[in-house]
Design an enzyme around this catalytic site. Structure first.
Site, PDB file in Angstrom:
ATOM      1  CB  SER A 297      17.056 -11.151  20.793  1.00  0.00           C
ATOM      2  OG  SER A 297      17.168 -10.318  21.923  1.00  0.00           O
TER       3      SER A 297
ATOM      4  CE1 TYR B 197      19.425  -7.340  17.233  1.00  0.00           C
ATOM      5  CE2 TYR B 197      18.449  -6.755  19.343  1.00  0.00           C
ATOM      6  CZ  TYR B 197      19.126  -7.651  18.547  1.00  0.00           C
ATOM      7  OH  TYR B 197      19.502  -8.857  19.067  1.00  0.00           O
TER       8      TYR B 197
ATOM      9  CE  LYS C 202      18.191 -10.657  16.069  1.00  0.00           C
ATOM     10  NZ  LYS C 202      18.993 -11.528  15.219  1.00  0.00           N
TER      11      LYS C 202
HETATM   12  C1  UD1 Z   1      20.735  -5.190  25.179  1.00  0.00           C
HETATM   13  C2  UD1 Z   1      19.682  -4.830  24.177  1.00  0.00           C
HETATM   14  C3  UD1 Z   1      18.999  -6.089  23.691  1.00  0.00           C
HETATM   15  C4  UD1 Z   1      20.031  -7.040  23.106  1.00  0.00           C
HETATM   16  C5  UD1 Z   1      21.090  -7.337  24.173  1.00  0.00           C
HETATM   17  C6  UD1 Z   1      22.217  -8.184  23.610  1.00  0.00           C
HETATM   18  C7  UD1 Z   1      19.041  -2.561  24.892  1.00  0.00           C
HETATM   19  C8  UD1 Z   1      17.950  -1.688  25.414  1.00  0.00           C
HETATM   20  N1  UD1 Z   1      18.763  -3.868  24.752  1.00  0.00           N
HETATM   21  O1  UD1 Z   1      20.079  -5.780  26.272  1.00  0.00           O
HETATM   22  O2  UD1 Z   1      18.028  -5.769  22.740  1.00  0.00           O
HETATM   23  O3  UD1 Z   1      19.414  -8.228  22.703  1.00  0.00           O
HETATM   24  O4  UD1 Z   1      21.656  -6.118  24.633  1.00  0.00           O
HETATM   25  O5  UD1 Z   1      23.035  -8.635  24.634  1.00  0.00           O
HETATM   26  O6  UD1 Z   1      20.125  -2.099  24.616  1.00  0.00           O
HETATM   27  N2  UD1 Z   1      24.316  -1.244  31.812  1.00  0.00           N
HETATM   28  C9  UD1 Z   1      24.981  -0.298  32.586  1.00  0.00           C
HETATM   29  N3  UD1 Z   1      26.064   0.329  32.043  1.00  0.00           N
HETATM   30  C10 UD1 Z   1      26.520   0.058  30.779  1.00  0.00           C
HETATM   31  C11 UD1 Z   1      25.843  -0.909  29.998  1.00  0.00           C
HETATM   32  C12 UD1 Z   1      24.734  -1.535  30.543  1.00  0.00           C
HETATM   33  O7  UD1 Z   1      24.595  -0.028  33.720  1.00  0.00           O
HETATM   34  O8  UD1 Z   1      27.513   0.678  30.353  1.00  0.00           O
HETATM   35  C13 UD1 Z   1      23.173  -1.968  32.396  1.00  0.00           C
HETATM   36  C14 UD1 Z   1      21.862  -1.800  31.646  1.00  0.00           C
HETATM   37  O9  UD1 Z   1      21.135  -0.690  32.115  1.00  0.00           O
HETATM   38  C15 UD1 Z   1      21.179  -3.136  31.940  1.00  0.00           C
HETATM   39  C16 UD1 Z   1      22.334  -4.136  32.057  1.00  0.00           C
HETATM   40  O10 UD1 Z   1      23.486  -3.341  32.327  1.00  0.00           O
HETATM   41  O11 UD1 Z   1      20.503  -3.086  33.188  1.00  0.00           O
HETATM   42  C17 UD1 Z   1      22.578  -4.941  30.796  1.00  0.00           C
HETATM   43  O12 UD1 Z   1      22.687  -4.060  29.696  1.00  0.00           O
HETATM   44  P1  UD1 Z   1      23.152  -4.573  28.250  1.00  0.00           P
HETATM   45  O13 UD1 Z   1      24.384  -5.381  28.368  1.00  0.00           O
HETATM   46  O14 UD1 Z   1      23.193  -3.394  27.330  1.00  0.00           O
HETATM   47  O15 UD1 Z   1      21.997  -5.592  27.817  1.00  0.00           O
HETATM   48  P2  UD1 Z   1      20.407  -5.357  27.718  1.00  0.00           P
HETATM   49  O16 UD1 Z   1      20.034  -3.960  27.922  1.00  0.00           O
HETATM   50  O17 UD1 Z   1      19.757  -6.377  28.581  1.00  0.00           O
END
Ligand code: UD1
Length: 339
Positions: free
Chosen positions: A125, A150, A154
């Site tokens: 990842s 997690y 990795k």
């Molecule tokens: C997350 C994990 C990462 C994992 C990946 C798998 C964390 C900190 N990291 O990455 O280790 O490999 O998922 O896909 O969780 N967001 C919102 N509202 C939500 C959900 C997300 O605003 O309800 C925003 C987050 O702040 C971020 C973006 O959307 O800016 C993407 O979030 P997410 O899909 O959870 O992925 P990552 O954080 O990049």
């Protein structure tokens, strides 16, 4: 020759199974259904019109692993997806995460070695880069300092695979560092079905689109990005699945150990995704801006040049395809795979 797919009933594993079957490979799937459902196997067969052997087995059960290799001596390589993957849960259950992911991989590699199977493609990842010093991220960037257990699993597994390779050059290891996989197979038969309330952005959006959740919580709009919301490199799961085919073909030929970023190279913010979703599907996603989620970073996107040059792989689907296919999966399966 046949390929063992661990975690082959999961989100990415099931899409990879389809691509391997469509490419004419014989596959064997193992899964313990800890975060997937048996019906996925029927869906894979329905999409491809092909059959395969399945073992309900856990990586921590060495006897079951040995049985799979004993009964299928034609297996010559492994695509290793199986593992726990919820970031938040890993903070509250570190023992389970280290044990399942790290010990599970040790067991798998031990059984592989004893059966003379020394080719592995591993699901890593972008989380191994922690908070990157610069974007786009190259494979040569510093690895380590993952922000949660997690992510640490990795990092550790990458190190273990390297040490195994150093000790025995007959091993061929391809490490794929995924960015943010979303989307679903175009048939709408397989897709992402997280347990409970989704943590990741796209599964949350599809639940809002399907009326199961009232609105999207946007975690922060004060990041150093074009609109203040977090920027990520979203990649269609079918493109990601195809990268495994390319990685396997390449590592068998090139031999050794290699690392690849699997992303599109383009970053989209949370609000970009909300807009793209509307454009692709006509569905308006209600949202509210809230505080930052602890551990989140401003921007994370790949430099995918190495995968293009060495694997001959590039992402074919764009953000519109990803939103359309995620929505299509949700519409066809409002309750995921059900009970
Ligand atoms: C997350 C994990 C990462 C994992 C990946 C798998 C964390 C900190 N990291 O990455 O280790 O490999 O998922 O896909 O969780 N967001 C919102 N509202 C939500 C959900 C997300 O605003 O309800 C925003 C987050 O702040 C971020 C973006 O959307 O800016 C993407 O979030 P997410 O899909 O959870 O992925 P990552 O954080 O990049």
């Amino acid at each position: 020759m046949s390929v063992l797919i661990t975690g082959g009933a999961g989100f990415i594993g099931s899409h990879a199974a389809v691509e391997f079957l469509n490419a004419g490979y014989e596959i064997v799937i193992m899964d313990n259904f800890s975060n997937s459902k048996p019906v996925v196997l029927d869906r894979i067969k329905q999409i491809t019109g092909k059959d395969f052997k399945f073992y309900r087995a856990d990586l921590l059960d060495l006897a079951s692993l040995d049985k799979i290799f004993d009964e299928n001596p034609e297996i010559d390589s492994v695509i290793h997806f199986a593992g726990l993957k919820a970031v938040g849960e890993s903070v509250s259950k570190p023992l389970e995460y280290y044990h399942n992911n790290v010990t599970g991989t040790l067991m798998l590699c031990d059984s592989m070695r004893r059966h003379g199977v020394k080719t592995i493609v591993f699901s890593s990842s972008a989380t191994v880069y922690g908070a990157p010093d610069e974007v786009p991220i190259k494979e040569s960037a510093r690895v380590g300092n993952a922000t949660n257990p997690y992510g640490e699993t990795k990092v550790m597994i990458e190190r273990i695979l390297k040490d195994i390779y150093v000790s025995d050059k007959e091993w061929n290891v391809s490490v794929l560092r995924y960015f943010n996989p979303i989307g679903a197979h175009k048939s709408g038969l397989i897709g992402e079905d997280p347990n409970g309330i989704p943590n990741n952005l796209m599964p949350y959006i599809t639940k809002v689109a399907g009326g199961k959740l009232p609105y999207l919580h946007v975690f922060g709009n004060d990041y150093n990005t074009h609109d203040g919301t977090g920027v990520r490199d979203y990649i269609h799961v079918v493109d990601l699945a195809r990268a495994h085919l390319k990685a396997l073909e390449s590592i068998k030929e090139r031999r050794g150990i290699d690392y690849f970023n699997i992303g599109t190279g383009t970053g989209y913010s949370v609000l970009d995704i909300v807009k793209a979703y509307k454009e692709a599907t006509g569905v308006e996603i209600k949202y509210e801006i809230e505080g930052r989620r602890p551990g989140d970073i401003d921007a994370c996107f790949a430099d995918p040049t190495k995968a293009r040059e060495i694997l001959g792989w590039t992402a074919e689907y764009d953000i519109t395809d990803m939103c359309r296919d995620s929505n299509n999966w949700q519409r066809n399966n409002p309750n995921g795979y059900g009970e």
